[in-house]
Design an enzyme around this catalytic site. Sequence first.
Site, PDB file in Angstrom:
ATOM      1  N   GLU A 176      20.205 -24.387  28.165  1.00  0.00           N
ATOM      2  CA  GLU A 176      20.144 -24.024  26.731  1.00  0.00           C
ATOM      3  C   GLU A 176      19.258 -22.806  26.508  1.00  0.00           C
ATOM      4  O   GLU A 176      18.450 -22.762  25.590  1.00  0.00           O
ATOM      5  CB  GLU A 176      19.620 -25.209  25.910  1.00  0.00           C
ATOM      6  CG  GLU A 176      20.549 -26.391  25.889  1.00  0.00           C
ATOM      7  CD  GLU A 176      21.815 -26.129  25.100  1.00  0.00           C
ATOM      8  OE1 GLU A 176      21.839 -25.161  24.315  1.00  0.00           O
ATOM      9  OE2 GLU A 176      22.779 -26.888  25.293  1.00  0.00           O
TER      10      GLU A 176
ATOM     11  N   LEU B  34      25.460 -23.248  21.142  1.00  0.00           N
ATOM     12  CA  LEU B  34      24.190 -23.380  21.860  1.00  0.00           C
ATOM     13  C   LEU B  34      23.029 -23.426  20.878  1.00  0.00           C
ATOM     14  O   LEU B  34      22.079 -24.193  21.044  1.00  0.00           O
ATOM     15  CB  LEU B  34      24.015 -22.213  22.839  1.00  0.00           C
ATOM     16  CG  LEU B  34      24.967 -22.261  24.045  1.00  0.00           C
ATOM     17  CD1 LEU B  34      24.886 -20.962  24.840  1.00  0.00           C
ATOM     18  CD2 LEU B  34      24.660 -23.449  24.947  1.00  0.00           C
TER      19      LEU B  34
HETATM   20  P1  FAD Z   1      20.078 -17.219  36.072  1.00  0.00           P
HETATM   21  O1  FAD Z   1      20.669 -16.649  34.822  1.00  0.00           O
HETATM   22  O2  FAD Z   1      20.610 -16.746  37.380  1.00  0.00           O
HETATM   23  O3  FAD Z   1      18.517 -16.956  36.017  1.00  0.00           O
HETATM   24  C1  FAD Z   1      17.662 -17.104  37.147  1.00  0.00           C
HETATM   25  C2  FAD Z   1      16.238 -16.778  36.702  1.00  0.00           C
HETATM   26  O4  FAD Z   1      16.167 -15.422  36.261  1.00  0.00           O
HETATM   27  C3  FAD Z   1      15.774 -17.634  35.514  1.00  0.00           C
HETATM   28  O5  FAD Z   1      14.406 -17.915  35.622  1.00  0.00           O
HETATM   29  C4  FAD Z   1      16.020 -16.736  34.323  1.00  0.00           C
HETATM   30  O6  FAD Z   1      15.189 -17.038  33.219  1.00  0.00           O
HETATM   31  C5  FAD Z   1      15.684 -15.377  34.923  1.00  0.00           C
HETATM   32  N1  FAD Z   1      16.350 -14.290  34.219  1.00  0.00           N
HETATM   33  C6  FAD Z   1      17.679 -14.082  34.035  1.00  0.00           C
HETATM   34  N2  FAD Z   1      17.891 -12.955  33.355  1.00  0.00           N
HETATM   35  C7  FAD Z   1      16.667 -12.449  33.060  1.00  0.00           C
HETATM   36  C8  FAD Z   1      16.210 -11.303  32.348  1.00  0.00           C
HETATM   37  N3  FAD Z   1      17.041 -10.443  31.752  1.00  0.00           N
HETATM   38  N4  FAD Z   1      14.878 -11.103  32.280  1.00  0.00           N
HETATM   39  C9  FAD Z   1      14.003 -11.977  32.833  1.00  0.00           C
HETATM   40  N5  FAD Z   1      14.365 -13.075  33.501  1.00  0.00           N
HETATM   41  C10 FAD Z   1      15.681 -13.309  33.618  1.00  0.00           C
HETATM   42  N6  FAD Z   1      25.922 -24.737  31.188  1.00  0.00           N
HETATM   43  C11 FAD Z   1      27.046 -24.982  30.448  1.00  0.00           C
HETATM   44  O7  FAD Z   1      27.799 -24.071  30.121  1.00  0.00           O
HETATM   45  N7  FAD Z   1      27.341 -26.253  30.045  1.00  0.00           N
HETATM   46  C12 FAD Z   1      26.555 -27.320  30.355  1.00  0.00           C
HETATM   47  O8  FAD Z   1      26.866 -28.465  29.965  1.00  0.00           O
HETATM   48  C13 FAD Z   1      25.380 -27.099  31.156  1.00  0.00           C
HETATM   49  N8  FAD Z   1      24.611 -28.152  31.572  1.00  0.00           N
HETATM   50  C14 FAD Z   1      23.593 -27.929  32.464  1.00  0.00           C
HETATM   51  C15 FAD Z   1      22.917 -29.016  33.028  1.00  0.00           C
HETATM   52  C16 FAD Z   1      21.913 -28.811  33.969  1.00  0.00           C
HETATM   53  C17 FAD Z   1      21.237 -29.980  34.612  1.00  0.00           C
HETATM   54  C18 FAD Z   1      21.521 -27.482  34.312  1.00  0.00           C
HETATM   55  C19 FAD Z   1      20.402 -27.239  35.292  1.00  0.00           C
HETATM   56  C20 FAD Z   1      22.191 -26.405  33.766  1.00  0.00           C
HETATM   57  C21 FAD Z   1      23.241 -26.607  32.850  1.00  0.00           C
HETATM   58  N9  FAD Z   1      23.987 -25.531  32.347  1.00  0.00           N
HETATM   59  C22 FAD Z   1      25.100 -25.756  31.566  1.00  0.00           C
HETATM   60  C23 FAD Z   1      23.726 -24.181  32.819  1.00  0.00           C
HETATM   61  C24 FAD Z   1      22.513 -23.515  32.182  1.00  0.00           C
HETATM   62  O9  FAD Z   1      22.782 -23.177  30.866  1.00  0.00           O
HETATM   63  C25 FAD Z   1      22.150 -22.306  33.075  1.00  0.00           C
HETATM   64  O10 FAD Z   1      21.603 -22.838  34.266  1.00  0.00           O
HETATM   65  C26 FAD Z   1      21.180 -21.351  32.400  1.00  0.00           C
HETATM   66  O11 FAD Z   1      21.830 -20.610  31.405  1.00  0.00           O
HETATM   67  C27 FAD Z   1      20.551 -20.383  33.399  1.00  0.00           C
HETATM   68  O12 FAD Z   1      21.531 -19.763  34.175  1.00  0.00           O
HETATM   69  P2  FAD Z   1      21.382 -19.713  35.775  1.00  0.00           P
HETATM   70  O13 FAD Z   1      21.060 -21.066  36.250  1.00  0.00           O
HETATM   71  O14 FAD Z   1      22.594 -19.037  36.288  1.00  0.00           O
HETATM   72  O15 FAD Z   1      20.103 -18.817  36.033  1.00  0.00           O
END
Ligand code: FAD
Length: 393
Positions: free
Chosen positions: A372, A247
């Site tokens: 990312e 990453l």
């Molecule tokens: P969550 O972790 O549930 O977070 C939700 C919200 O809470 C966010 O605003 C976050 O910033 C906030 N949050 C979480 N924890 C905290 C904290 N401790 N303090 C404050 N705020 C917090 N992943 C892969 O593995 N491979 C890929 O190829 C890949 N491609 C992607 C392509 C797209 C189009 C998208 C949208 C995502 C992709 N992802 C991929 C996944 C991406 O890495 C995750 O969506 C990202 O890590 C966030 O996780 P989540 O969506 O579960 O959000």
Amino acid sequence: MPRAEVTDLLLIEDLLTDEEKAARDTVARFVDKEVLPIIGQHFRDGTFPAHLIPGLAELGVLGANLQGYGCAGMNTVSYGLILQELERGDSGLRSFASVQGSLCMFPIHAYGSEEQKERFLPGMARGHIIGCFGLTEPDFGSNPGGMRTRARKDGDSWVLNGTKAWITNGAIADVAVVWAKTEEGGAESVRGFLVEKGMPGFSAKEIPGKFSLRASVTSELSFQDVRVPERNVLPKVMGLKGPLSCLNNARLGIAFAVTGAAIACFEGAREYSMSRAQFGGKPVAGYQLTQEKLADMLQEIVKAQLLGLRLMRLKDEGKVTPVMVSLAKRNNVKAALDIARVARSIYGANGITDAYPPVRHMLNLESVFTYEGTHEVHTLVLGKAITGIDAFN
Ligand code: FAD
């Protein structure tokens, strides 16, 4: 193709070598000729322009900064510049290249056996083998350490069970680098598995309803008792540092690349504002409020370019740290997203249609803001570095 003079106000062009400019310019020509004329329709239709893959491979884009195994072996700055050109076309196309090169080829290159490297990397560089990277799960995004996907050793193979979500390239991939929890000798760890298309129990389906990265494939991967032979396990890495190092590598490219979308929005909005007249025939570019918007956009682009370039040079010098990457990703993605929104406003009503690029870039950048490492997670990385206090939990 040097950046239009107005965009390169601080002569960043002078900081690039001839080799770096040449790498960028060939991809810039490809984007102008092959991507810009068709990408709007792909976004509208929600289709990935897979026919571009051979052309990208031909230009050495896939795994461009890796050495050997048919890869172009460019420096990090050249890699960043070509990604920036792809992102000037569309973040979805750039995402394809980032995942293929930084998230799939890189771990095989860094942590794979010699046999795995020979088996996958040349085909991946040629675009004959497509890769994806499975870390995120439906319930674990920002906190991948909580992952539930597990691999159990059984004789000379492993049995994989779990689900990965939001996986770029997933449904078109021939090989997925899947990170799963293991238990060996009583100790829990995380290991990388090369899961190949067609392995019984492995399936991928597209996630419907996206308003962002519509010209990119985003999938859910499911593993039900998938038997993965030992020869498909990455032998040289254990623990979360494996996926996190991938990453970090990808984020570095993204931090630099994302300014390509900002440049497309700025240059388009500038041109539009000079030809669009309101109130007595004066172009909207002639009003102070529009000029402030354009000045803010340019200022942020120049800052992002300098930040991105410095980051890439530090990487080439072996001095880059994850905190530096967090700062650059956080700043540059937010700047690009803000620029896309302001550019959209300059186009007025026309700006909400896909006849012009800003709304497409704006919607795409919402994903780049989240993937990312979310903007918030990078804030916490910086907060910890600044204060020494971990605010994640
Ligand atoms: P969550 O972790 O549930 O977070 C939700 C919200 O809470 C966010 O605003 C976050 O910033 C906030 N949050 C979480 N924890 C905290 C904290 N401790 N303090 C404050 N705020 C917090 N992943 C892969 O593995 N491979 C890929 O190829 C890949 N491609 C992607 C392509 C797209 C189009 C998208 C949208 C995502 C992709 N992802 C991929 C996944 C991406 O890495 C995750 O969506 C990202 O890590 C966030 O996780 P989540 O969506 O579960 O959000």
